[in-house]
Design an enzyme around this catalytic site. Structure first.
Site, PDB file in Angstrom:
ATOM      1  N   ASP A 722       0.831  -1.196   0.000  1.00  0.00           N
ATOM      2  CA  ASP A 722       0.000   0.000   0.000  1.00  0.00           C
ATOM      3  C   ASP A 722       0.873   1.256   0.000  1.00  0.00           C
ATOM      4  O   ASP A 722       1.998   1.244   0.505  1.00  0.00           O
ATOM      5  CB  ASP A 722      -0.845  -0.047   1.283  1.00  0.00           C
ATOM      6  CG  ASP A 722      -1.875   1.047   1.337  1.00  0.00           C
ATOM      7  OD1 ASP A 722      -2.707   1.091   0.417  1.00  0.00           O
ATOM      8  OD2 ASP A 722      -1.840   1.851   2.284  1.00  0.00           O
ATOM      9  N   GLU A 751       1.686   0.035  -4.835  1.00  0.00           N
ATOM     10  CA  GLU A 751       0.725   1.063  -5.222  1.00  0.00           C
ATOM     11  C   GLU A 751       1.472   2.392  -5.357  1.00  0.00           C
ATOM     12  O   GLU A 751       1.802   3.021  -4.361  1.00  0.00           O
ATOM     13  CB  GLU A 751      -0.379   1.200  -4.163  1.00  0.00           C
ATOM     14  CG  GLU A 751      -1.405   2.257  -4.530  1.00  0.00           C
ATOM     15  CD  GLU A 751      -2.253   2.726  -3.344  1.00  0.00           C
ATOM     16  OE1 GLU A 751      -3.394   3.126  -3.564  1.00  0.00           O
ATOM     17  OE2 GLU A 751      -1.769   2.685  -2.198  1.00  0.00           O
TER      18      GLU A 751
END
Ligand SMILES: [Ca+2]
Ligand SMILES: [Ca+2]
Ligand SMILES: [Ca+2]
Length: 1009
Positions: A722, A751
């Site tokens: 993330d 990400e």
């Protein structure tokens, strides 16, 4: 309703003592004593009813779950052929045996039996057989073939005799020495096959000297530790050589207590009686067994809400050898038929499983609870409660059990001076060095060593808080897997903490990961399916379920995903990425999971660590890989360490709240300032998520080990990181290196939410960056392409550079990337508008999008529900609403989109369209590994070929509102000579030419293989 209340009481009590599922998982791995019988948990396996198949082969598949539950000894109820004469019911009683040396064909063959034992032994389980020495069936060959004196016979008629209401048996005569020899040889038949002992039926009906003769002989002939369990409470059975007898008297007393007929005084008298008669002998303690269950009622019928308090006594009183009977481990409230097939429902790990697993852990990890330890100190015994201490050497366990409603219980153990040891276990043969983070009040004042050959504490480092120690341990290649004690000492005292070193799964380091041949399905677990309403709220988590609150918890769980793996696989998906499953204990909006409260614990509202492992196992069975969502940039303000940070710089701290500037260019900008860079990487993402400081070397090491621990522990296949560029980039690149050092082929996707090609490319490992930075991150999310597709499909009118020109442009930048085969491509995810909302819920646009996703280069990922145009219908983006519940995932849902019958109209049409493409893609190497050649148009169409040596695929997307004729002759450099191909969407054979027309807003995919 009654059951639910009981379960809540369990949780209340369990969390009052040694609460956490992760602790249970940790404890489960321990086996501190040498004689395996002393802390063994016995499981009575009813082969006929334990599985739908009712065979040994099916039961064998349950063994890993029993192991995980904490079982040590599997007691197989009799598995021998059953007599026909006098048979009760259709299938007969296990205890009317016609042949002692064969397997009941109902259960399989001798080979199946051998495999069962082999698998059990492979898992470290022992197997004991139920032995019925008192009698045979009336049609056992001995009745007619042997001397009449082998049986007790009626003095008048000469017929064999029965006992009790056992009309299906013939009683054997132990006055006959030949019969005794035959009986002993039959027992040897099984001992020779490797079993670990016997549970002896109505042992008290058989003469003591028979038992003592055979046990003495067996113990000499078979040097392994054998275990003999007597059905009977007579003390002579111990003299005869039995290790363990039934604690019938206790069982009846516990029933009485549960029914308000007895109190603490009666327990005190019982314990005195037991001590006087049995000393330190093992005593089988139970709230149920096969006789109780079938003839007297389940523990819920006999004990009501007291069942768990009474169970706690069964597992902690002196002498206890605890028993779990088939079905108890899942709280099955059902009396099994005894003579007929009556299988229990498929095993579902639930709160009752956790309860027994907890008790098994307790038993295994405390020598004070050894079955041969008679020591007890009663602290209080009244009509309403019973409190006692069990102790042995330095170990103490204090147990408090209510003897009246609300039937509370509590167990306290001395190790609570340590609150956390992370990682909770480790493995032999890891490349990564082990550094334990130990957290406990004043722990820095203790010295530490570890016992065990090949294990050594090499360094102990203190933190700024006195409540932490970082302990480096070297784990030699030759360390035997097992549990070893960490020994903490100071001037005055010492205590131990068991730590488990396991063997790695074979091939663990070489695991393969997700690639272009996969199709990833992204799930928000709180919103997918709620298979276990009992875990929607737990007493140890703050936020309670509220399905009407878009940003609240809705109750979806891991079991819900497990139950719908077939759906995922049917769609053609071969990997699942779930948004985080670890504990998020924020008071509000905890459903998304990105504010971690404990890095080593699955959120109990999703399940448990063991259930996560089961999820990975079951996904693999269906050919689905599992990708874990990893968040190193931030934790939650409710994380346990926020109250007592090891170092002040464990997180980034500022005099007042300081958010990130969300500017990734600062990380690569040659003109950038340190001021802006610092805000980017150290500013907080949001106020509820403290920003972790990966510049702290202990924290970086913690996160490296953590990702490796979950991978090794669960068997998962890959990682998704993330908010990747919000982490300090150099430490994060070392994190990637460490994970890939342990698992060279593991894929990790980051990400990096940026739509600039160069900035996306910067984050991919081995990219030729101007500043020399190498992230070592193999995969990146292709936000540039995602943004192009999203914008393109909103535009119907052709202009110079809009519509499908955006997609052409995006893919024309492929030279920017170091490795396009590792780009994760997607239409949307949990942070994006539902694409159906962007595209005005136009099913034709959805189809164009699926076509692109299934055919362009990279690793496709689809957000759950986008296969059916899930939409919020809102003109704004609302995360809580776009992460909507999957219809059919909740009991009582009107629509069930998981089933073919439930999918109607557009839902069915889109699902079928997507399924067709993704299933076709599944083993299509041209799409997986082929190159791309695309052709420029400015009319809102997009034409491209994927090709390799073995074939070509042609894709034509018409995003306009007009019919289009394909300019096939423009493609001659690649299309010449292509004749007939398969229209992938219709299955028909087609020949594309300059007069081929593609309708408005539709696609053509032709496979020339
Ligand atoms: Ca649930
Ligand atoms: Ca950061
Ligand atoms: Ca920092």
């Amino acid at each position: 309703m009654k059951r639910t209340l009981a379960l809540l009481t369990i949780l209340l009590a369990a969390f009052a003592c040694k609460p956490k599922a992760v602790e249970q998982d940790r404890l489960q791995l321990m086996r501190p004593v040498e004689d395996w019988t002393a802390d063994a948990v016995v499981y009575e396996l009813n082969t006929r009813q334990a599985t739908a198949e009712g065979t040994l082969a099916a039961a064998e598949k349950k063994l890993p779950e029993l192991k995980e539950l904490g079982v040590d000894v599997v007691w197989l109820m009799p598995i021998y052929p059953i007599g026909v004469e006098g048979r009760k019911g259709t299938l007969g009683s296990y205890y009317a045996i016609k042949d002692y040396c064969d397997v009941n064909p109902e259960f399989g063959t001798l080979e199946d039996f051998d495999r069962f034992v082999e698998t059990a032994h492979g898992l470290g389980l022992k197997v004991i057989l139920d032995w019925v020495a008192n009698h045979t069936s009336p049609d056992h060959p001995w009745v007619t073939e042997k001397d009449p004196s082998w049986y007790v016979r009626d003095s008048v008629t000469g017929k064999t005799i029965v006992e009790y209401d056992w009309t299906d048996i013939a009683k054997l005569n132990y006055a006959n020495p030949e019969m005794r020899d035959a009986m002993a040889s039959s027992m040897r038949f099984w001992l020779d096959r490797g079993i670990d002992g016997f549970r002896c039926d109505v042992a008290f009906q058989v003469p003591q000297d028979f038992w003592s003769d055979v046990f003495t002989a067996f113990r000499q002939e078979y040097p392994r530790r054998l275990f003999f369990l007597a059905e009977g409470e007579e003390t002579f059975l111990h003299d005869a050589g039995f290790d363990c007898t039934y604690a019938w008297k206790l069982h009846h007393l516990l029933n009485d207590i549960a029914q308000g007929k007895a109190d603490g005084d009666s327990l005190v008298s019982y314990l005195a009686w037991n001590k006087e008669n049995y000393g330190g002998a093992h005593r089988l303690m139970f709230t149920s067994n096969h006789d109780e269950n079938s003839w007297n009622g389940t523990e819920y019928e006999r004990m009501g809400d007291a069942w768990q308090a009474m169970s706690v006594l069964c597992w902690t009183l002196p002498g206890s050898q605890p028993l779990i009977y088939t079905g108890q481990e899942v709280g099955l409230n059902h009396r099994f038929e005894f003579f007929e097939k009556d299988p229990m429902p498929d095993w579902h790990h639930n709160a009752t499983t956790d309860f027994y697993a907890y008790l098994a852990c307790l038993k295994h990890s405390h020598k004070a609870l050894r079955s041969d330890n008679p020591a007890i100190e009663i602290i209080s015994a009244t009509d309403s409660d019973f409190v006692f201490k069990r102790f042995l050497d330095e170990d103490t366990v204090t147990v408090s059990v209510g003897l009246k409603a609300p039937w509370k219980w509590n167990v306290t153990v001395p190790e609570s001076r340590i609150a956390h040891v992370e990682p909770p276990c480790w493995w032999v043969g890891m490349k990564t060095d082990l550094q334990l983070m130990v957290h406990g009040e004043g722990i820095s004042g203790w010295d530490v060593s570890i016992e065990g050959s090949g294990l050594k504490v090499t360094k102990v480092q203190k933190a700024e808080s006195p409540n932490y120690l970082f302990i480096d341990i070297s784990v030699g290649r030759n360390v035997k897997p097992g549990t070893y004690d960490l020994v903490f000492t100071n001037d005055r005292q010492s205590f131990r903490w068991p730590y488990t070193i396991l063997a790695r799964e074979e091939g663990s380091a070489g695991r393969q990961s997700f690639t272009t041949s996969d199709f990833i399905y992204l799930i928000c677990p709180d919103r997918f399916a709620n298979a276990d309403p009992d875990n929607d709220n737990t007493l140890d988590t703050k936020e309670k379920a509220d399905r009407n609150e878009p940003f609240g918890r809705h109750g979806g769980d891991l079991q819900g995903i497990i139950d719908h793996l077939d759906y995922v696989s049917d769609l053609g998906a071969t990997a699942i990425w779930c948004t985080p499953l670890l504990l998020d204990d924020q008071e509000h909006e905890s459903y998304h999971g990105y504010a971690c409260g404990d890095y080593y614990r699955i959120d109990p509202r999703f399940g448990s660590n063991s259930l996560y492992k089961e999820y990975v196992r079951k996904a693999h069975e269906k050919g689905i890989k599992v990708i874990m969502d990893i968040v190193t940039n931030h934790c939650g303000t409710a994380h346990w360490w926020m109250e007592d940070l090891p170092f002040q710089d464990w997180i980034h701290q500022f005099p007042e709240y300081t958010g990130s500037n969300f500017q990734f260019s600062t990380l690569m900008d040659p003109n950038g300032s340190k001021y802006d860079l610092n805000l980017q990487e150290s500013g907080w993402f949001v106020p509820s998520m403290p920003d972790m400081n990966l510049d702290n070397e202990f924290l970086l090491k913690y996160f490296q080990q953590w990702a490796i621990w979950w991978t090794e522990y669960s068997g998962q296949d890959g990682l998704r990181v993330d908010t990747y560029p919000y982490n300090e980039k150099v430490p994060m690149s070392k994190w990637c290196e460490a994970v890939r050092n342990e698992y060279p082929d593991i894929n990790i996707v980051g990400e990096c939410w940026d739509v600039n090609y160069d900035q996306v490319a910067y984050w991919q490992g081995d990219n030729a960056n101007a500043d020399g930075f190498n992230s070592h991150l193999p995969s990146i999310m292709d936000f540039a392409l995602q943004s192009a597709i999203n914008a393109a499909l909103c535009e119907n009118e052709a202009q110079w550079d809009n519509g499908m020109m955006r997609v052409y442009n995006a893919l024309s930048h492929d030279a920017t990337y170091h490795d396009i085969s590792k780009m994760m491509i997607f239409l949307s995810n949990h942070d994006h508008y539902r694409v159906a909302d962007s595209w005005h819920q136009d099913p034709d646009k959805m189809k164009l999008a699926y076509t692109l996703l299934a055919t362009v280069r990279g690793i496709p990922q689809l957000f759950y529900g986008d296969e059916m145009m899930f939409a919020t219908g809102k003109g704004y983006k609302s995360d809580g609403e776009l992460r909507m519940d999957f219809p059919g995932g909740w009991q009582g849902d009107e629509k069930d989109l998981f089933t073919e019958e439930g999918r109607q109209g557009t839902d069915a049409e889109l699902y079928e369209y997507a399924r067709k493409l993704f299933r076709w893609r599944k083993d299509n190497d041209v799409i997986h590994d082929g190159r791309t050649m695309h052709f420029l148009t400015r009319d809102n169409t997009y034409a491209f070929f994927r090709y390799n040596d073995s074939g070509k695929v042609f894709v034509y997307i018409n995003n306009s509102l007009d019919e289009k004729t394909i300019p096939w002759s423009h493609y001659a450099e690649i299309a010449s000579g292509l004749g007939e191909g398969t229209n992938v969407l219709t299955g028909e054979m087609v020949t594309v030419t300059d007069s081929t027309v593609v309708g408005p807003c539709s696609a053509l995919v032709v496979d020339y293989r």
